[in-house]
Design a protein around this motif. Structure first.
Motif, PDB file in Angstrom:
ATOM      1  N   SER A 164      20.324  -6.929 -34.111  1.00 12.19           N
ATOM      2  CA  SER A 164      20.070  -6.682 -32.890  1.00 12.19           C
ATOM      3  C   SER A 164      19.427  -5.377 -32.471  1.00 12.19           C
ATOM      4  O   SER A 164      20.130  -4.443 -32.470  1.00 12.19           O
ATOM      5  CB  SER A 164      20.539  -8.002 -31.839  1.00 12.19           C
ATOM      6  N   LEU A 165      18.057  -4.999 -31.999  1.00 11.06           N
ATOM      7  CA  LEU A 165      17.429  -4.237 -31.526  1.00 11.06           C
ATOM      8  C   LEU A 165      17.125  -4.000 -29.854  1.00 11.06           C
ATOM      9  O   LEU A 165      16.389  -3.422 -29.774  1.00 11.06           O
ATOM     10  CB  LEU A 165      16.634  -3.201 -32.720  1.00 11.06           C
ATOM     11  N   GLY A 166      17.469  -5.575 -29.727  1.00  6.88           N
ATOM     12  CA  GLY A 166      16.655  -6.213 -28.137  1.00  6.88           C
ATOM     13  C   GLY A 166      15.311  -7.163 -28.476  1.00  6.88           C
ATOM     14  O   GLY A 166      14.804  -6.456 -27.814  1.00  6.88           O
ATOM     15  N   GLU A 167      15.589  -7.891 -29.928  1.00  8.15           N
ATOM     16  CA  GLU A 167      14.360  -8.480 -30.186  1.00  8.15           C
ATOM     17  C   GLU A 167      14.294  -9.498 -29.587  1.00  8.15           C
ATOM     18  O   GLU A 167      14.754 -10.091 -28.660  1.00  8.15           O
ATOM     19  CB  GLU A 167      13.855  -9.204 -31.925  1.00  8.15           C
ATOM     20  N   TRP A 207      13.629 -12.227 -26.356  1.00  3.44           N
ATOM     21  CA  TRP A 207      13.769 -12.174 -24.462  1.00  3.44           C
ATOM     22  C   TRP A 207      12.264 -11.189 -23.526  1.00  3.44           C
ATOM     23  O   TRP A 207      12.612 -10.405 -23.018  1.00  3.44           O
ATOM     24  CB  TRP A 207      15.233 -12.357 -23.890  1.00  3.44           C
ATOM     25  N   PRO A 230       9.224 -10.066 -21.788  1.00  4.25           N
ATOM     26  CA  PRO A 230       8.501 -10.969 -20.514  1.00  4.25           C
ATOM     27  C   PRO A 230       7.485 -11.689 -20.046  1.00  4.25           C
ATOM     28  O   PRO A 230       6.492 -12.063 -21.581  1.00  4.25           O
ATOM     29  CB  PRO A 230       7.630 -10.026 -19.530  1.00  4.25           C
ATOM     30  N   MET A 242       6.262  -5.595 -26.066  1.00  4.46           N
ATOM     31  CA  MET A 242       7.577  -5.258 -25.375  1.00  4.46           C
ATOM     32  C   MET A 242       9.761  -5.714 -26.939  1.00  4.46           C
ATOM     33  O   MET A 242      10.157  -5.461 -26.161  1.00  4.46           O
ATOM     34  CB  MET A 242       8.605  -6.011 -24.182  1.00  4.46           C
ATOM     35  N   ASN A 243       8.857  -5.712 -28.364  1.00  6.10           N
ATOM     36  CA  ASN A 243       9.987  -5.975 -29.315  1.00  6.10           C
ATOM     37  C   ASN A 243      10.501  -4.517 -29.346  1.00  6.10           C
ATOM     38  O   ASN A 243       8.839  -3.715 -29.524  1.00  6.10           O
ATOM     39  CB  ASN A 243       9.098  -7.450 -30.092  1.00  6.10           C
ATOM     40  N   PRO A 244      11.344  -4.990 -30.400  1.00  4.64           N
ATOM     41  CA  PRO A 244      11.695  -2.937 -30.587  1.00  4.64           C
ATOM     42  C   PRO A 244      10.686  -2.721 -31.779  1.00  4.64           C
ATOM     43  O   PRO A 244      10.524  -0.893 -31.351  1.00  4.64           O
ATOM     44  CB  PRO A 244      12.660  -3.752 -31.839  1.00  4.64           C
ATOM     45  N   ALA A 248      12.766  -2.119 -39.570  1.00  4.46           N
ATOM     46  CA  ALA A 248      13.724  -1.214 -38.492  1.00  4.46           C
ATOM     47  C   ALA A 248      14.785  -1.728 -38.646  1.00  4.46           C
ATOM     48  O   ALA A 248      15.956  -1.825 -38.497  1.00  4.46           O
ATOM     49  CB  ALA A 248      13.173  -1.470 -37.768  1.00  4.46           C
TER      50      ALA A 248
END
Lengths: 398, 398
Positions: free
Chosen positions: A80-83, A85, A87, A110-112, A150
């Motif tokens: 996970s890199l915060g992918e 969810w 907006p 706004m994905n990684p 990534a």
């Protein structure tokens, strides 16, 4: 730290999207023996008893919040890199300018790595790692390469990326900055795919090509779950989506099907619209011609690198979803995309990629065609950040 | 839809950071009469009775989750593009390579316009709108201009952006794509600031310059709240942060102070480290010389555009925080930044900006200086996405 108290984690099996034949899901598998994409299937009859929309409240703000319907079993392999969810932005001023009652922009920029490709590659690389792949490879028109690089770096797996030599400089530098092995060649993504296949055959690379392994679509389907959750557990009237390989549209369609099987929704579906550039519109042509699959598009040309895809292995799945949903497909000129990128920026503060501009530019076209009405609550997908296309815009945007 | 059941919303007053003099917070106000930055203050004695760390669970995944300690009262003025709540990524492979027990990367590149500037400008533009500003203006070395343009567009307010003509092309195109008025000039951000002041004096522009209005720091302080929340309601041993204007470091220091007043933490603080380029290191020089403020840095030069700041109005606040925390300041060569950007990419999958590279490159320097120990659990701030600096890298990164 799993949100699942019971033992049904992961997929139950793989299924050929053409023949329906089933296979063990716990082995590395690419296309089916029929040469068609495989879908991961889940024991939804069990899952529906343990997984309800209300359970999602307060979960981690990335796509792993849907882990009950994702295939990765080993938590250490859930890279996970915060992918996800991302907006879902209400855009009243944009809606007014385009004569719509309500427009939402799902901002995948706004994905990684700045595009929706992170969803698919997050799942594909996580699952490849879990199932023992040692080296990964991918043909790409750009963003998928950034995402593969990534997640390869995040998972500690080497990645070989094969891309056309006209890939945006931004993406080239990003891929190199992420330490991946990049091969630039003269040709289209379909040509790059051949190189990757040879690497797979002779060097044992695991091929991450769109829909040639079953898990990128599992990552992309989370866009469907998110739209449902972010709208307060309901679906919009229409979804407008830019299709290159089409995994996102196919994935959302799969998500809606899973939601119905889990009793989250009924048989209702949003109208699904595919948008392509006039310079490369195989799916639009097939939809117009009423054919089940799409023919190869000769001399593909557009500055929307992600849509320069003359042939897609999932063409028949896209066409099914578009037709079953009562949607459609439309082609947009590059100049109109660029103009719409500017309109989206001015009205929302979102700096969209050309594909996102294409989706917005499709709104008046679809209204004109009578396929979209002013009252349709519509979700526009901006599939990436405009930052990745800087210097490529065909018309003066200043 | 407020999470606050009681009526203490917003700031209680403004306070001069130099004289302590107080002012009404519900009017547009720039610097204090003493020509120093103003801080927004809150009725923390009341707030502490209604706002505890546990209340944060399940809140919206952006900086507005901390609305009790943010100044915007009118919900319609809480502009949002999904800023803040960026991933705090555990980086074990990076930690091993740099001989640290534990390194976290706070990835600010995942903000809406790809940098931490979104936090400050989100608050500053929201508050300016709430207090009746009609036109906004900002001098910028790059990213702050993107953020101001984005939030201006989100809030429907015109924005005038004045930037040096060597501002990265990516950022120029982004600002134009967001519909802002961009003026490029020959000079540094300090020169751009003069032009903005004239626009403020003669055309009534509201000046959003760093710390010349009280609210950018309110947005930036949320980085301190997030690190605390994301580490499970505790602070790290050390924070390494790249300082241009320094609002982020100053803001986090303010956040820690607020947390202590609310009883969330005691008097403990992380060691705060400021990183600057060798080509523009006024704060490092002042820290070494033991002076209270920093002298103007002549002939500022670095490819880290966000750190090309020869003079900062908040210099004394940065130096206070660094000294009171037992931290320090260090200067890094551009080439070392670029090398570290590559190392971060390879070990984490995060494509960092040069400022993020500088922070990583500071780790061995600070260990060498005896200011940072291998056992210090350290948070590195990557303040933006590498995408915004493509083509600017001084050394071959391929």
């Amino acid at each position: 730290m799993s949100a699942i108290p019971w033992k049904a984690r992961g997929a139950s099996h793989l299924e050929c999207t053409w023949t329906g034949e089933t296979f063990d899901s716990e082995q590395l598998m690419g296309l089916s023996p029929a040469g068609r994409p495989l879908f991961a299937r889940y024991d939804l009859d069990t899952i529906r008893r343990h997984f309800r929309p209300g359970d999602l409240e307060g979960r981690r703000p990335d796509l792993w919040r849907y882990e009950e319907v994702l295939p990765v079993r080993v938590p250490e392999c859930q890279l996970s890199l915060g992918e996800g969810w991302t907006p879902l932005t209400d855009a009243p001023r944009l809606a007014r300018r385009y004569g719509m009652r309500r427009l939402w922009v799902k901002n995948e920029g706004m994905n990684p790595t700045g595009s929706f490709k992170d969803r698919g590659l997050c799942l594909a690389v996580s699952r490849a790692k879990e199932l023992g792949a040692k080296e990964l490879a991918i043909p790409t028109a750009g963003n998928a390469g950034s995402a593969a690089a990534a997640y390869g770096a995040a998972g500690g797996l080497p990645v070989h990326i094969v891309a056309p030599n006209d890939t945006p400089a931004t993406i080239v530098e990003e891929i190199q900055g992420l330490g991946a092995d990049l091969v630039l060649m003269d040709g289209l993504i379909t040509d790059c795919g051949k190189v990757v296949r040879e690497g797979a055959d002779y060097m044992g690379w695991w091929d991450l090509s769109t829909l040639k392994e079953p898990y990128r679509v599992e990552g992309k389907k989370t866009m469907g779950y998110e739209v449902f959750e972010q709208l307060g557990f309901r679906l919009p009237d229409a979804v407008i989506y830019p299709t290159g390989g089409g995994t996102g549209l196919i994935g959302m369609w799969k998500a809606f099907d899973e939601m119905e099987r889990m009793g989250w929704i009924g048989s209702e579906r949003p109208k699904m619209f595919s948008v392509q550039p006039t310079g490369c519109a195989p799916v639009v042509r097939a939809w117009q011609d009423g054919t089940e699959a799409a023919r190869f598009w000769d001399d593909a040309e557009t500055y929307a690198a992600g849509l320069r895809v003359p042939a897609a292995v999932g063409d028949f799945l896209m066409l099914r979803a578009i037709r079953e949903s009562g949607g459609g497909a439309v082609a947009i000129e590059d100049a109109a995309m660029a103009e719409a990128v500017r309109a989206m920026g001015e009205c929302t503060g979102i700096f969209a990629c050309p594909e996102g501009g294409a989706v917005l530019a499709a709104v008046p076209e679809l209204k004109e065609m009578g396929l979209l009405s002013e009252d349709d609550e519509t979700v526009l997908f901006n599939t990436g950040s405009g930052l990745k296309y800087v210097g490529m815009t065909p018309v003066e945007s200043g």
